[in-house]
Design a protein around this motif. Structure first.
Motif, short mmCIF file in Angstrom:
data_model
loop_
_atom_site.label_atom_id
_atom_site.label_comp_id
_atom_site.label_asym_id
_atom_site.label_seq_id
_atom_site.Cartn_x
_atom_site.Cartn_y
_atom_site.Cartn_z
N PRO A 294 0.81 -1.21 0.00
CA PRO A 294 0.00 0.00 0.00
C PRO A 294 0.85 1.27 0.00
CG PRO A 294 0.11 -0.90 2.21
CD PRO A 294 0.85 -1.87 1.32
N ASP A 295 0.22 2.38 -0.34
CA ASP A 295 0.91 3.67 -0.29
C ASP A 295 1.38 3.99 1.12
OD1 ASP A 295 0.75 4.30 -2.96
OD2 ASP A 295 -1.12 5.41 -2.78
N TYR A 296 0.58 3.59 2.11
CA TYR A 296 0.90 3.86 3.51
C TYR A 296 0.65 2.59 4.32
CZ TYR A 296 0.16 8.52 1.59
OH TYR A 296 0.22 9.63 0.80
N PRO A 297 1.64 2.11 5.09
CA PRO A 297 1.44 0.89 5.88
C PRO A 297 0.26 1.06 6.84
CG PRO A 297 3.75 1.52 5.85
CD PRO A 297 3.00 2.66 5.25
N VAL A 301 -0.49 3.81 9.96
CA VAL A 301 -1.61 4.75 9.91
C VAL A 301 -2.49 4.57 11.14
CG1 VAL A 301 -3.67 5.46 8.64
CG2 VAL A 301 -1.58 4.87 7.39
N ARG A 302 -2.79 3.32 11.48
CA ARG A 302 -3.62 3.04 12.65
C ARG A 302 -2.98 3.62 13.91
NH1 ARG A 302 -6.98 -1.53 14.14
NH2 ARG A 302 -6.24 -2.71 12.34
N GLU A 303 -1.68 3.43 14.06
CA GLU A 303 -0.98 3.91 15.24
C GLU A 303 -1.00 5.44 15.30
OE1 GLU A 303 0.57 2.81 18.79
OE2 GLU A 303 0.16 1.38 17.17
N LEU A 392 7.36 2.19 8.54
CA LEU A 392 7.78 2.94 7.36
C LEU A 392 9.14 2.47 6.86
CD1 LEU A 392 6.67 6.56 8.36
CD2 LEU A 392 5.51 4.97 6.84
N GLN A 393 10.03 2.18 7.79
CA GLN A 393 11.35 1.70 7.39
C GLN A 393 11.25 0.36 6.68
OE1 GLN A 393 14.08 1.10 10.66
NE2 GLN A 393 15.88 1.15 9.35
N ALA A 394 10.39 -0.52 7.19
CA ALA A 394 10.22 -1.83 6.57
C ALA A 394 9.64 -1.72 5.16
CB ALA A 394 9.31 -2.71 7.44
N ALA A 395 8.85 -0.67 4.93
CA ALA A 395 8.27 -0.44 3.60
C ALA A 395 9.19 0.39 2.71
CB ALA A 395 6.92 0.26 3.75
N LEU A 396 10.42 0.63 3.19
CA LEU A 396 11.43 1.41 2.44
C LEU A 396 10.92 2.82 2.16
CD1 LEU A 396 12.66 -1.32 -0.08
CD2 LEU A 396 13.56 -0.77 2.18
N MET A 397 10.21 3.38 3.13
CA MET A 397 9.66 4.73 2.99
C MET A 397 10.43 5.71 3.88
SD MET A 397 5.61 3.71 2.98
CE MET A 397 5.02 5.41 2.93
N PHE A 409 -0.36 19.32 16.86
CA PHE A 409 0.71 18.38 16.51
C PHE A 409 0.28 17.69 15.22
CE2 PHE A 409 2.45 14.07 16.39
CZ PHE A 409 3.80 14.34 16.53
N SER A 410 1.21 17.54 14.31
CA SER A 410 0.90 16.82 13.07
C SER A 410 1.99 15.81 12.76
CB SER A 410 0.75 17.80 11.89
OG SER A 410 1.99 18.39 11.57
N LEU A 411 1.59 14.75 12.10
CA LEU A 411 2.51 13.71 11.66
C LEU A 411 2.22 13.45 10.19
CD1 LEU A 411 4.76 12.01 12.93
CD2 LEU A 411 3.12 10.16 13.18
N THR A 412 3.26 13.58 9.36
CA THR A 412 3.09 13.46 7.91
C THR A 412 3.89 12.28 7.39
OG1 THR A 412 2.76 15.85 7.70
CG2 THR A 412 3.34 14.64 5.70
N PHE A 413 3.24 11.46 6.54
CA PHE A 413 3.89 10.34 5.85
C PHE A 413 4.01 10.71 4.37
CE2 PHE A 413 1.49 7.20 8.84
CZ PHE A 413 2.25 7.62 9.90
N ASP A 414 5.20 10.62 3.81
CA ASP A 414 5.35 10.78 2.36
C ASP A 414 4.76 9.56 1.67
OD1 ASP A 414 6.62 13.23 2.49
OD2 ASP A 414 8.63 12.34 2.58
N LYS A 415 4.12 9.78 0.54
CA LYS A 415 3.53 8.68 -0.22
C LYS A 415 4.61 7.75 -0.75
CE LYS A 415 0.25 7.94 -4.02
NZ LYS A 415 -0.58 8.66 -5.04
N ARG A 416 4.37 6.47 -0.67
CA ARG A 416 5.36 5.50 -1.15
C ARG A 416 5.53 5.63 -2.66
NH1 ARG A 416 5.21 0.78 -3.68
NH2 ARG A 416 2.93 0.88 -3.70
#
Length: 493
Positions: A294-297, A301-303, A392-397, A409-416
């Motif tokens: 997926p684009d985001y693990p 995302v759940r966490e 994220l590390q396991a997904a090479l992201m 507070f914000s947390l941002t994930f770059d798209k895979r």
């Protein structure tokens, strides 16, 4: 600060043409400007900063003629006395391009002493924070959050006056109570359900002696918490571009938008479902089978969503603000009201042994609040951010990008990014070999599972299964036409 550091700092400001987030320059040709107290407050309430007197910004950051550094040192010290608590910078006179300038380093004020404010203006009118190259007055909400840092907030332990125990969801409450008895038999083994929910701060007696849910209890285990707090929910929005202003077909500003309500465990699942629905899921081909990527693990995302709901600000001033999950074309952002709390900073996020919870009662409740499909909402061990990083590390992201202010507070994930190994599933040269390999790692599999893993139709999988049965490679586990039919490898005699 030494001579070289001063030269480098002023050179940097000459190149960009203005002050910086951590440095303020003032001419102070004859006297110190009155707004120097704004800067003293701003640096004290932030990460500290440097004030340089005797340099002209409008003249291109050159020394001011006839600048009296010694007199300005005394004047600056007098300004520091106008602050509560008093600001105590380290002040030194340094030569710069043939003249002397005054350099004062203002340290960050200890959290327990913030906000630092101009005494005559008072806490709510005289507190500032550094933003860019200027000073901004703190809002009442931000001042309250700084004061809150001095002690443990208990907003999650407030009773909800209009609510009763009937507003708690028995499907969540019953396993919650059972879990308490299982984990703490010496404490809760023989106590009543009522005693347990009071002991765990799910409910409390009000002034009239009536047992009512607490805010934390209602949010975690309630039937419909938004009946009492309409904005304590999650909003999910999928935007077509990289900003909120981009539109689709000259009309639609978003691809999907949902307001997610219910108790925390259900909101997390529904928000995760919304993210899953709107993100791309690629596949890596391994033999005839595929591995969804997926684009985001999902676990990350759940966490992130669980952490946002657990650690957000639940003070009365923040109860009109929701947790936001925003999906853009290039990233996913989870944002909650209230910045980091206590000893946790951006630099220490995910560090073992450093954990601080704004909502200690809610966190404790969520540790044993069940998801409908099994498991519990949080571990409450300070490991949430580590899990996100690991996923994220396991997904090479890229690592997550946190941002914390007094307000949010914000947390941002770059798209895979798609990899070269991702392919369209179209060619399956060795389906039977892949089925054998799969069944060698598990007891059995049914037709549906094999079809989902391979991307092939059920009829194609069924044809291969029949051939393999005839070859005595696999065998059915149930009678023919059984709806529970599964297949396994034939064991050698």
């Amino acid at each position: 600060m030494n001579q070289r550091e001063l030269n480098d700092l002023i050179l940097q400001m000459r190149q960009i043409g203005n002050d910086t987030q951590t440095c303020e320059v003032k001419e102070s040709r004859k006297k110190i400007p009155e707004n120097i107290t704004d800067t003293l407050s701003a640096f004290s309430n932030g990460e500290g900063g440097t004030i340089i007197l005797g340099v002209s910004e409008k003249e291109g950051f050159i020394p001011v003629e006839s600048f009296d550094a010694r007199a300005m040192q005394e004047a600056l010290s007098a300004k520091c006395d106008l602050m509560t608590p008093r600001v105590r910078p380290s002040i030194e006179i340094l030569p710069f391009e043939g003249a002397n300038v005054l350099v004062a380093h203002v340290p960050a004020m200890p959290v327990k002493d913030q906000p630092c404010y101009i005494t005559t203006k008072g806490r709510y009118q005289g507190s500032y924070i550094r933003t860019g190259d200027g000073d901004r007055k703190l809002t009442q909400y931000e001042v309250d959050r700084l004061i809150e840092e001095r002690s443990q907030p208990t907003f999650d332990d407030d009773t909800v006056p209009e609510a009763t125990l009937d507003d708690l969801d028995k499907n969540l409450l019953t396993p919650f109570i059972s879990r308490q008895r299982e984990l703490h038999p010496r404490i809760f083994g023989t106590r009543s359900d009522e005693d347990i929910i009071i002991g765990m701060h799910v409910a409390k007696r009000d002034d009239d002696g009536t047992i009512r849910p607490t805010l934390g209890g209602l949010l975690a285990l309630g039937l419909f918490p938004q009946q009492f707090f309409p904005r304590l929910n999650i909003t999910f929005t999928a935007f077509p571009g990289v900003t909120k202003s981009e539109v689709v077909d000259d009309s639609r500003r978003f691809l999907d938008s949902q307001t997610i309500i219910g108790p925390i465990p259900l909101m997390i699942e529904d928000a995760l479902g919304a993210v899953t629905k709107n993100m791309r899921t690629g596949a890596i081909i391994e033999g005839a089978f595929r591995k969804d990527v997926p684009d985001y693990p999902r676990k990350a995302v759940r966490e992130a969503i669980a952490n946002a709901l657990m650690h957000r600000d639940y003070s009365p001033d923040a109860r009109g603000s929701q947790v936001q999950v925003n999906m853009y074309a290039d990233r996913l952002e989870v944002l909650n009201p209230g910045g980091l709390f206590g000893s946790v900073t951006i630099d220490t996020l995910g560090t073992i042994g450093i954990s601080s919870s704004r909502n200690q009662f809610l966190s404790n409740i969520l540790e044993t609040t069940p998801y409908p499909d099994g498991g519990y909402v949080v571990e409450n061990r300070g490991t949430g951010y580590q899990i996100i990083e690991e996923q994220l590390q396991a997904a090479l992201m890229n690592p997550p990008q946190p941002k914390s202010t007094l307000s949010f507070f914000s947390l941002t994930f770059d798209k895979r990014k798609m990899t070269a190994s991702e392919k369209t599933i179209s060619d399956y040269p060795s389906v039977e070999d892949a089925i054998i390999k799969l069944l060698s790692t598990r007891t059995s599999a049914n037709t549906r599972e094999l079809a989902e893993l391979s991307g092939l139709s059920r009829s194609t999988i069924t044809s291969h299964l029949r051939s393999m049965i005839k070859q005595n490679i696999i065998e059915p586990t149930e009678p023919a036409r059984s709806p529970k039919q599964r297949y396994r490898l034939v064991r050698e005699q």
